[in-house]
Scaffold this motif. Structure first.
Motif, short mmCIF file in Angstrom:
data_model
loop_
_atom_site.label_atom_id
_atom_site.label_comp_id
_atom_site.label_asym_id
_atom_site.label_seq_id
_atom_site.Cartn_x
_atom_site.Cartn_y
_atom_site.Cartn_z
N LEU A 278 0.91 -1.03 0.08
CA LEU A 278 -0.11 -0.12 -0.17
C LEU A 278 0.68 1.30 -0.05
O LEU A 278 2.05 1.20 0.72
CB LEU A 278 -0.87 0.06 1.19
CG LEU A 278 -2.01 -1.03 1.11
CD1 LEU A 278 -2.57 -0.55 2.72
CD2 LEU A 278 -3.04 -0.82 0.13
N GLY A 279 0.32 2.41 -0.56
CA GLY A 279 1.04 3.52 -0.64
C GLY A 279 1.04 4.21 0.96
O GLY A 279 -0.05 3.74 1.48
N VAL A 280 1.84 5.05 1.25
CA VAL A 280 1.73 5.70 2.57
C VAL A 280 0.42 6.11 2.78
O VAL A 280 -0.27 6.09 4.00
CB VAL A 280 2.93 6.45 3.03
CG1 VAL A 280 2.94 7.80 2.00
CG2 VAL A 280 3.17 6.75 4.32
N ASP A 281 -0.29 6.86 1.86
CA ASP A 281 -1.39 7.69 2.10
C ASP A 281 -2.61 6.57 2.46
O ASP A 281 -3.34 7.03 3.26
CB ASP A 281 -1.73 8.67 0.89
CG ASP A 281 -0.62 9.73 0.89
OD1 ASP A 281 -0.21 10.20 1.84
OD2 ASP A 281 -0.88 10.39 -0.19
N LEU A 282 -2.59 5.41 1.66
CA LEU A 282 -3.60 4.42 1.85
C LEU A 282 -3.34 3.74 3.07
O LEU A 282 -4.46 3.44 3.78
CB LEU A 282 -3.69 3.52 0.81
CG LEU A 282 -4.11 4.16 -0.51
CD1 LEU A 282 -4.04 2.79 -1.65
CD2 LEU A 282 -5.60 4.36 -0.46
N LEU A 283 -2.05 3.55 3.54
CA LEU A 283 -1.98 2.95 4.83
C LEU A 283 -2.30 3.70 6.08
O LEU A 283 -2.86 3.44 6.94
CB LEU A 283 -0.31 2.69 4.72
CG LEU A 283 0.01 1.51 6.13
CD1 LEU A 283 -0.56 0.14 6.08
CD2 LEU A 283 1.66 1.21 6.10
N LEU A 284 -2.00 5.03 5.89
CA LEU A 284 -2.64 5.95 6.90
C LEU A 284 -4.15 5.95 7.04
O LEU A 284 -4.57 6.15 7.94
CB LEU A 284 -1.92 7.36 6.66
CG LEU A 284 -2.18 8.37 7.72
CD1 LEU A 284 -1.65 8.13 9.02
CD2 LEU A 284 -1.78 9.76 7.32
N ALA B 140 -9.23 4.58 9.63
CA ALA B 140 -10.44 3.57 9.71
C ALA B 140 -10.34 2.85 10.75
O ALA B 140 -11.39 2.67 11.25
CB ALA B 140 -10.47 2.94 8.24
N VAL B 141 -9.23 2.14 11.21
CA VAL B 141 -9.27 0.98 12.15
C VAL B 141 -9.55 1.86 13.46
O VAL B 141 -10.32 1.33 14.22
CB VAL B 141 -8.09 0.26 12.09
CG1 VAL B 141 -8.05 -0.55 13.29
CG2 VAL B 141 -8.01 -0.78 10.93
N GLU B 142 -8.93 2.85 13.62
CA GLU B 142 -9.09 3.56 14.99
C GLU B 142 -10.69 4.05 14.90
O GLU B 142 -11.33 3.80 15.90
CB GLU B 142 -8.34 5.05 14.92
CG GLU B 142 -6.94 4.85 14.96
CD GLU B 142 -6.23 6.08 15.02
OE1 GLU B 142 -4.99 6.04 15.40
OE2 GLU B 142 -6.63 7.30 14.43
N GLN B 143 -11.26 4.45 13.89
CA GLN B 143 -12.57 5.04 14.11
C GLN B 143 -13.62 3.92 14.20
O GLN B 143 -14.44 4.05 14.89
CB GLN B 143 -13.10 5.50 12.50
CG GLN B 143 -12.37 6.91 12.52
CD GLN B 143 -12.74 7.77 11.31
OE1 GLN B 143 -13.04 7.12 10.28
NE2 GLN B 143 -12.83 8.98 11.31
N ALA B 144 -13.16 2.75 13.73
CA ALA B 144 -14.12 1.41 14.05
C ALA B 144 -14.20 0.92 15.30
O ALA B 144 -14.87 0.48 15.79
CB ALA B 144 -13.45 0.19 13.15
#
Length: 185
Positions: free
Chosen positions: A87-93, A98-102
Motif C-alpha cells: 500500500l502507498g503511505v497515504d492508503l496505509l495511513l 479507519a481502524v481507529e474509527q471502527a
C-alpha cells in the motif's frame, strides 16, 4: 524471478501488470479506554484483513503510563506490529485511521484517553514530511512504549535518522513501561 520479503504479499499491480514496491512498516498501537486488550486484538485482526498488508509479527503487550495526556488518563496497553505492505503511505495511513474509527476513536483533544491509537512509525526507509504525516514518527525515538515492544520483535531494529532502537531505548529508559504476560494473535 523477483523474490519478495513475504510470499503472501501480492506485488503485482493487477491493472497495469507492473510491480509495486513492498515495504516493511512498523505500526504502534495503544489503548487506554474500554476493553483495552480486545481493542488491540481487534485492531490486529483488522490490519491482518487489510489487502496488501501482511502482519509479520506482533510484539508482546506492554502496560505504560500515559505521556502528555490529561491527569485522568489511565494506563495504556501498547503493542508494535511489523508488517509488509504494498500500500502507498497515504492508503496505509487512511487504513490506520479507519481502524481507529471502527473502535470508537474520537480525535478531539490531543493526548486525550482513547479506545485505540494506531501510529505509523516507519514506512520502509523512507523519510516523509507533509502536513498530515511525518515518517519516521517524529517522537518515536523518545517513547519507550514504542521502542520496547519494537525491540522484542526486531532485535536489530534501526529507526531511520535516529539509530538502533536498542540504543534509543537505553537512552530513554523503561520507567513506567511494564511487559505483561499477554500475547495477541
Amino acid at each position: 524471478m523477483t523474490e519478495t520479503p513475504s510470499p503472501h504479499v501480492i506485488d503485482a499491480d493487477t491493472l497495469s501488470g507492473g510491480l509495486k514496491p513492498i515495504r516493511q512498516v512498523i505500526l504502534s498501537l495503544g489503548s487506554n479506554l474500554g476493553d483495552r486488550e480486545a481493542n488491540l486484538q481487534g485492531a490486529v485482526d483488522a490490519l491482518r484483513d487489510t489487502p496488501d498488508v501482511v502482519v509479520v509479527d506482533v510484539s508482546p503487550v506492554y502496560e505504560t503510563q500515559p505521556v502528555g495526556g490529561p491527569d485522568e488518563s489511565g494506563p495504556y496497553l501498547n503493542i508494535v506490529l511489523l508488517a509488509d505492505s504494498t500500500l502507498g503511505v497515504d492508503l496505509l495511513l487512511e487504513r490506520a485511521h479507519a481502524v481507529e474509527q471502527a473502535f470508537g476513536r474520537e480525535r478531539s483533544v490531543p493526548g486525550a484517553p482513547r479506545t485505540l491509537d494506531v501510529d505509523l512509525i516507519t514506512y520502509g526507509q523512507k523519510t516523509i514530511e507533509t502536513e498530515e504525516l511525518t515518517i519516521p514518527h517524529p517522537r518515536a525515538h523518545e517513547r519507550a512504549f514504542v521502542l520496547a515492544p519494537w525491540l522484542d520483535i526486531e532485535r536489530d531494529a534501526v529507526l531511520p535518522g535516529h539509530g538502533p532502537v536498542a540504543d534509543l531505548l537505553a537512552k530513554v529508559g523503561t520507567d513506567g513501561v511494564t511487559k505483561l504476560d499477554i500475547e495477541l494473535q
